[in-house]
Design a protein around this motif. Structure first.
Motif, PDB file in Angstrom:
ATOM      1  N   ILE A  16       0.873  -1.166   0.000  1.00 28.03           N
ATOM      2  CA  ILE A  16       0.000   0.000   0.000  1.00 28.03           C
ATOM      3  C   ILE A  16       0.914   1.221   0.000  1.00 28.03           C
ATOM      4  O   ILE A  16       1.725   1.380   0.911  1.00 28.03           O
ATOM      5  CB  ILE A  16      -0.921   0.006   1.229  1.00 28.03           C
ATOM      6  CG1 ILE A  16      -1.800  -1.248   1.238  1.00 28.03           C
ATOM      7  CG2 ILE A  16      -1.777   1.248   1.236  1.00 28.03           C
ATOM      8  CD1 ILE A  16      -2.717  -1.354   2.426  1.00 28.03           C
ATOM      9  N   PRO A  17       0.824   2.093  -0.994  1.00 27.21           N
ATOM     10  CA  PRO A  17       1.811   3.176  -1.109  1.00 27.21           C
ATOM     11  C   PRO A  17       1.882   4.061   0.125  1.00 27.21           C
ATOM     12  O   PRO A  17       2.966   4.440   0.563  1.00 27.21           O
ATOM     13  CB  PRO A  17       1.338   3.959  -2.342  1.00 27.21           C
ATOM     14  CG  PRO A  17       0.505   3.006  -3.109  1.00 27.21           C
ATOM     15  CD  PRO A  17      -0.132   2.100  -2.112  1.00 27.21           C
ATOM     16  N   ILE A  18       0.701   4.400   0.672  1.00 19.59           N
ATOM     17  CA  ILE A  18       0.670   5.247   1.864  1.00 19.59           C
ATOM     18  C   ILE A  18      -0.611   4.952   2.623  1.00 19.59           C
ATOM     19  O   ILE A  18      -1.677   4.762   2.023  1.00 19.59           O
ATOM     20  CB  ILE A  18       0.774   6.747   1.485  1.00 19.59           C
ATOM     21  CG1 ILE A  18       0.937   7.601   2.741  1.00 19.59           C
ATOM     22  CG2 ILE A  18      -0.375   7.200   0.606  1.00 19.59           C
ATOM     23  CD1 ILE A  18       1.371   9.039   2.440  1.00 19.59           C
ATOM     24  N   GLU A 352      -0.649  12.016   0.557  1.00 19.93           N
ATOM     25  CA  GLU A 352      -0.490  11.495  -0.799  1.00 19.93           C
ATOM     26  C   GLU A 352       0.955  11.569  -1.263  1.00 19.93           C
ATOM     27  O   GLU A 352       1.728  12.438  -0.848  1.00 19.93           O
ATOM     28  CB  GLU A 352      -1.396  12.252  -1.776  1.00 19.93           C
ATOM     29  CG  GLU A 352      -1.269  13.749  -1.741  1.00 19.93           C
ATOM     30  CD  GLU A 352      -2.418  14.425  -2.477  1.00 19.93           C
ATOM     31  OE1 GLU A 352      -2.982  13.802  -3.398  1.00 19.93           O
ATOM     32  OE2 GLU A 352      -2.750  15.566  -2.128  1.00 19.93           O
ATOM     33  N   THR A 353       1.295  10.606  -2.110  1.00 23.43           N
ATOM     34  CA  THR A 353       2.568  10.565  -2.814  1.00 23.43           C
ATOM     35  C   THR A 353       2.259  10.404  -4.296  1.00 23.43           C
ATOM     36  O   THR A 353       1.095  10.320  -4.699  1.00 23.43           O
ATOM     37  CB  THR A 353       3.431   9.385  -2.334  1.00 23.43           C
ATOM     38  OG1 THR A 353       2.824   8.153  -2.768  1.00 23.43           O
ATOM     39  CG2 THR A 353       3.564   9.372  -0.817  1.00 23.43           C
ATOM     40  N   ASP A 354       3.300  10.324  -5.103  1.00 19.96           N
ATOM     41  CA  ASP A 354       3.071  10.096  -6.526  1.00 19.96           C
ATOM     42  C   ASP A 354       2.412   8.746  -6.786  1.00 19.96           C
ATOM     43  O   ASP A 354       1.756   8.553  -7.815  1.00 19.96           O
ATOM     44  CB  ASP A 354       4.395  10.171  -7.291  1.00 19.96           C
ATOM     45  CG  ASP A 354       4.965  11.584  -7.328  1.00 19.96           C
ATOM     46  OD1 ASP A 354       4.201  12.535  -7.091  1.00 19.96           O
ATOM     47  OD2 ASP A 354       6.184  11.724  -7.578  1.00 19.96           O
ATOM     48  N   ALA A 355       2.565   7.800  -5.836  1.00 15.53           N
ATOM     49  CA  ALA A 355       2.055   6.440  -6.044  1.00 15.53           C
ATOM     50  C   ALA A 355       0.653   6.225  -5.500  1.00 15.53           C
ATOM     51  O   ALA A 355       0.019   5.216  -5.818  1.00 15.53           O
ATOM     52  CB  ALA A 355       3.000   5.429  -5.406  1.00 15.53           C
ATOM     53  N   GLY A 356       0.145   7.126  -4.677  1.00 14.94           N
ATOM     54  CA  GLY A 356      -1.166   6.880  -4.112  1.00 14.94           C
ATOM     55  C   GLY A 356      -1.557   7.909  -3.076  1.00 14.94           C
ATOM     56  O   GLY A 356      -0.792   8.817  -2.738  1.00 14.94           O
ATOM     57  N   GLN A 357      -2.769   7.735  -2.552  1.00 18.03           N
ATOM     58  CA  GLN A 357      -3.358   8.691  -1.627  1.00 18.03           C
ATOM     59  C   GLN A 357      -4.142   7.941  -0.567  1.00 18.03           C
ATOM     60  O   GLN A 357      -4.675   6.859  -0.813  1.00 18.03           O
ATOM     61  CB  GLN A 357      -4.293   9.626  -2.408  1.00 18.03           C
ATOM     62  CG  GLN A 357      -5.215  10.496  -1.572  1.00 18.03           C
ATOM     63  CD  GLN A 357      -6.217  11.221  -2.427  1.00 18.03           C
ATOM     64  OE1 GLN A 357      -5.858  11.988  -3.307  1.00 18.03           O
ATOM     65  NE2 GLN A 357      -7.505  10.970  -2.188  1.00 18.03           N
ATOM     66  N   ASP A 358      -4.211   8.506   0.627  1.00 14.93           N
ATOM     67  CA  ASP A 358      -5.054   7.956   1.687  1.00 14.93           C
ATOM     68  C   ASP A 358      -5.778   9.100   2.365  1.00 14.93           C
ATOM     69  O   ASP A 358      -5.198  10.159   2.612  1.00 14.93           O
ATOM     70  CB  ASP A 358      -4.211   7.185   2.709  1.00 14.93           C
ATOM     71  CG  ASP A 358      -5.076   6.417   3.693  1.00 14.93           C
ATOM     72  OD1 ASP A 358      -6.198   6.030   3.323  1.00 14.93           O
ATOM     73  OD2 ASP A 358      -4.628   6.197   4.833  1.00 14.93           O
ATOM     74  N   ASP A 359      -7.053   8.898   2.652  1.00 18.24           N
ATOM     75  CA  ASP A 359      -7.838   9.836   3.447  1.00 18.24           C
ATOM     76  C   ASP A 359      -8.054   9.219   4.817  1.00 18.24           C
ATOM     77  O   ASP A 359      -8.737   8.194   4.938  1.00 18.24           O
ATOM     78  CB  ASP A 359      -9.184  10.116   2.789  1.00 18.24           C
ATOM     79  CG  ASP A 359      -9.069  11.034   1.581  1.00 18.24           C
ATOM     80  OD1 ASP A 359      -8.017  11.688   1.441  1.00 18.24           O
ATOM     81  OD2 ASP A 359     -10.025  11.092   0.785  1.00 18.24           O
ATOM     82  N   ILE A 360      -7.497   9.843   5.848  1.00 18.46           N
ATOM     83  CA  ILE A 360      -7.589   9.328   7.209  1.00 18.46           C
ATOM     84  C   ILE A 360      -8.741  10.057   7.899  1.00 18.46           C
ATOM     85  O   ILE A 360      -8.632  11.243   8.225  1.00 18.46           O
ATOM     86  CB  ILE A 360      -6.274   9.553   7.972  1.00 18.46           C
ATOM     87  CG1 ILE A 360      -5.093   8.960   7.200  1.00 18.46           C
ATOM     88  CG2 ILE A 360      -6.363   8.967   9.365  1.00 18.46           C
ATOM     89  CD1 ILE A 360      -3.735   9.331   7.780  1.00 18.46           C
ATOM     90  N   PRO A 361      -9.875   9.388   8.129  1.00 13.67           N
ATOM     91  CA  PRO A 361     -11.070  10.104   8.571  1.00 13.67           C
ATOM     92  C   PRO A 361     -11.065  10.416  10.065  1.00 13.67           C
ATOM     93  O   PRO A 361     -10.477   9.714  10.879  1.00 13.67           O
ATOM     94  CB  PRO A 361     -12.195   9.137   8.226  1.00 13.67           C
ATOM     95  CG  PRO A 361     -11.565   7.791   8.314  1.00 13.67           C
ATOM     96  CD  PRO A 361     -10.134   7.960   7.883  1.00 13.67           C
TER      97      PRO A 361
END
Length: 752
Positions: A16-18, A352-361
């Protein structure tokens, strides 16, 4: 059961990228939330704040919507991988007890669940790399003993007979420096006819053992590095003696009255805590790590008492698992202190990075005593955490293709189980997972996460992404709202809701503590509050909070209910609070008594419609249906294609539906995969209400969802819809539909 890769491997975390998590889900102005992030990128990652509005990635639906909000933490942060160490054990500081020890015996009673797994520690103070200490463990060759000889050298001996799974046995090892003899043994507590799995073995060492490993003693693991050496199964009565006992004495050793005891741990003491109590003379108490299951039936359980509180000595066992987790224990990357006046709502730290994104709720509630609106949405975080990382076994090529086409999240607990799975899954040893924690990344607690990707499921959303259908609809209708969580209700009670003219649930408030259930009930039935229950299968399971660990919850799946697994006999009472677990209905509080409807049927994530009853056309109910001419309600929607689907609730006076409740509409035409819940079925022909399903008698249609309205004391009222998929119909056609109109009518009337 889902097959699991090594949780510490790249497949468990770094693919998982991030990914990250927050240390709390609910936060008020002036309070601080911490964010913990693991990033596989070689470059820094970027963080910013967004307010979540819609979580549906369906290109034909409301799509993903979020508003960027300026925040002090916005910026770049160094990327780093943060590891996850699964597996539970007890840790004990033994002080200098082993400094000059020339002999010892270690023993324990065990109930192994994966006896073929190698190197499972039972009692160990061992450093294999340096060749120090001792270990009593089990594996494919049965019980095994090891001692350190210094310089990385060790001596080992095993019984050579595999232990039987899920059978109580006594295992032991002993060493005597004077003779150089290292022994190990095992024997069933209740020997089975024709089974030869008992005995002992020994070996001789010419080099004296070095028993002081200079580290804590562990019960249920060989080391703290991760799940590989963690024990699966129950352990009770570990004992250490300061002499080498004979095989017969070691096999039957008990601590009472023995003068050679170093330590004897009684797991029946302080049952609800993390404490491991030593009843020996030196008080070598320990603490549990990663929260194994307590209040488990022991080797002497008679079945005469079903509650551990009544006879705790028969529940002196702890069930350890190599995939338990109570907290990832990640370091904090950045923090956010909620400013005064910040709008209450659903938020996320977007990393986020160039490889992916995460939203931490996380969810911002108003400052105490300062509501920002007359309308409040209760976010069911208890249910979110109970379902945290639910591995459904449906991450197929078709699922991933749909996720890619929609721009949805491709990372699921099926392929990334390394953060610990949900209470809807099983441990690696096949036992049901009864503990859950929010102190870890929760893959399915993300906007854009698809739970079900089958052909008729429309968007296929559940939990937070599905509940954002309600949030987006409120925003589109210009209805100002606050959010609070059921964790807040548990803490503050009905006082928290008393400031609001109208309170909404979202699609699935299934799991409640006693405190949060009381808050809903008192608000709606005693304090004149006006409640809209906009979901299905709500107010169903009883859960308990850990008395020491914040954000950690317990579920015992006792008799009755649609259950992912069944608790073992005698293990229906919560360890955390000592109360009977299972359904609130089994605890004398069926959902009908609160909301007028309660769980009756479940099917696949597919919906149907409601048909209005004659009562709905009465003049006294015209305000609910103003602008609605249709007889059929909700034959559309982004959740299963219809407003009445997946899990259905019905009215039933025998289960507490108030006598003044009016059924305004009932669903119909449900698909063949819908079935009655277990607690409704008495025999193959009779159901709980006593309506026989036999030829010649017309049975009541129990597979249905009811829309119900009733007044309560002091000017209060309740409006319930009895379906999980209902909220998915609100934003259909831009909110121009009969479900939307009916719901808005009720909310605006309640607000007046």
């Amino acid at each position: 059961m889902i097959a699991r890769p090594n949780p510490l491997s790249k497949q468990g975390v770094s693919m998982i990228p991030i990914i990250g998590y927050a240390d709390r889900l609910s936060v008020a102005p002036g309070e601080t939330v911490e964010f913990k992030v693991s990033s596989a990128a070689p470059a820094p990652y970027r963080a910013r704040l967004v307010r979540l509005i819609s979580g549906d990635p369906n290109p034909d639906g409301p799509v993903l919507l979020a508003a960027e909000i300026p925040a002090p933490f916005e910026g770049d942060y160094p990327s780093r991988l943060q590891a996850v160490r699964l597996g539970s054990y007890a840790e004990v500081d033994m002080g200098n007890d082993f400094d000059r020890l020339a002999a010892f015996t270690a023993s324990a009673t065990i109930w192994p669940t994966t006896p073929d797994k190698p190197e499972q520690g039972v009692v160990a103070r061992f450093d294999a790399a340096r060749g120090l200490g001792f270990a009593l463990s089990i594996g494919p060759e049965g019980a095994e003993a090891r001692i350190g000889l210094g310089g990385g050298r060790t001596a080992a001996v095993s019984v050579g007979k595999p232990l039987r799974p899920r059978r109580w046995a006594r295992v032991w090892c002993s060493y005597d420096r004077a003779s150089g003899v290292l022994r190990v043994g095992q024997g069933q507590i209740a020997p089975e006819f024709g089974v030869d799995d008992g005995g002992f073995a020994e070996t001789m060492t010419n080099v004296p053992a070095l028993l002081d490993a200079g580290r804590p003693l562990l019960i249920a693991a060989l080391n703290e590095a991760g799940p590989e050496t963690c024990f699966n199964g129950k352990i009770e009565r570990p004992i250490l003696h300061d002499r080498a006992r004979s095989p017969d004495h070691a096999l039957h050793a008990q601590s009472a009255g023995m003068t050679d005891v170093i330590a004897a741990w009684d797991f029946s003491r302080n049952m609800s805590s993390l404490d491991v109590i030593d009843v020996g003379p030196r008080g070598r108490h320990g603490r549990l790590v990663n929260l194994p299951a307590r209040a488990m039936t022991g080797s002497n359980w008679s079945g005469e008492e079903m509650s551990w509180r009544h006879r705790p000595t028969e529940y002196a066992a702890i069930h350890f698992h190599d995939d338990d987790i109570d907290d990832c224990r990640w370091a904090t990357d950045f923090v956010f202190t909620v400013p005064d006046g910040m709008k209450s709502g659903c938020y996320a730290a977007r990393v986020e990075t160039d490889a992916g994104q995460d939203d931490i709720p996380f969810f911002v509630r108003p400052a105490p005593g300062a509501p920002q609106a007359d309308l409040c949405v209760v976010i069911p975080t208890f249910t979110y955490v109970i379902y945290a990382n639910h591995a459904r076994g449906n991450t197929t090529e078709g699922y991933l293709a749909k996720a890619a086409a929609w721009g949805a999240r491709p990372w699921t607990p099926d392929s990334h189980p390394g953060f610990g799975l949900s209470t809807y899954n099983f441990h690696s040893d096949g036992s049901g997972i009864c503990h859950t924690t929010r102190h870890r990344p929760i893959l399915n607690l993300r906007p854009g996460y698809i739970s079900v990707a089958n052909g008729f499921a429309a968007s296929g959303l559940r939990h937070l992404p599905a509940d954002l259908h309600l949030i987006q609809w409120l925003e589109s209708r210009g209805l100002d709202y606050d959010v609070v969580t059921d964790e807040d209700l548990d803490r503050d009670g009905a006082d928290l809701l008393a400031a609001y003219k109208c309170v909404l649930t979202s699609s699935h408030p299934e799991y409640l503590t006693e405190g949060s259930l009381n808050a809903f009930h008192d608000y709606a039935h005693k304090r004149g509050g006006r409640l809209l229950y906009l979901g299905g299968n709500g107010f169903y399971w009883r859960i308990a909070k850990h008395p020491e660990l914040d954000g950690v919850y317990e579920i015992r799946r006792a008799e009755g209910g649609i259950r992912a697994w069944a608790a073992e006999p005698g293990e229906y009472w919560n360890a955390f609070d000592g109360q009977y677990g299972g359904l609130w209905r089994r605890n004398g509080r069926p959902p009908q008594a609160l909301a007028g409807v309660g769980f009756t049927s479940q099917g696949l994530l597919q919906g149907s419609h409601y048909r209005r009853t004659p009562a709905s056309f009465a003049p006294e109910h015209a305000w609910i249906f103003e602008g609605v001419e249709d007889e059929v309600i909700g034959d559309f929607g982004f959740s299963g294609g219809g407003a009445a689907g997946y899990e259905l609730d019905r009215a039933d006076p025998k289960l507490g539906t108030p006598p003044n409740a009016v059924v305004l509409a009932s669903s119909e035409a449900h698909q063949d995969h819908f079935v009655l819940v277990h607690e409704e079925q008495l025999t193959h022909v009779d159901t709980y209400p006593g309506v026989a399903q036999t030829a010649g008698r017309r049975p009541e249609p129990l597979i249905r969802a009811d829309i119900v309205y009733f007044d309560t004391a002091n000017g209060g009222a309740v409006f319930s819809v009895g379906s999980i998929t209902f909220c998915g119909s609100l934003p259909w056609n831009g909110g121009d539909n009969n479900v939307s109109r009916m719901t808005e009518n009720v909310i605006r009337a309640f607000l007046k």
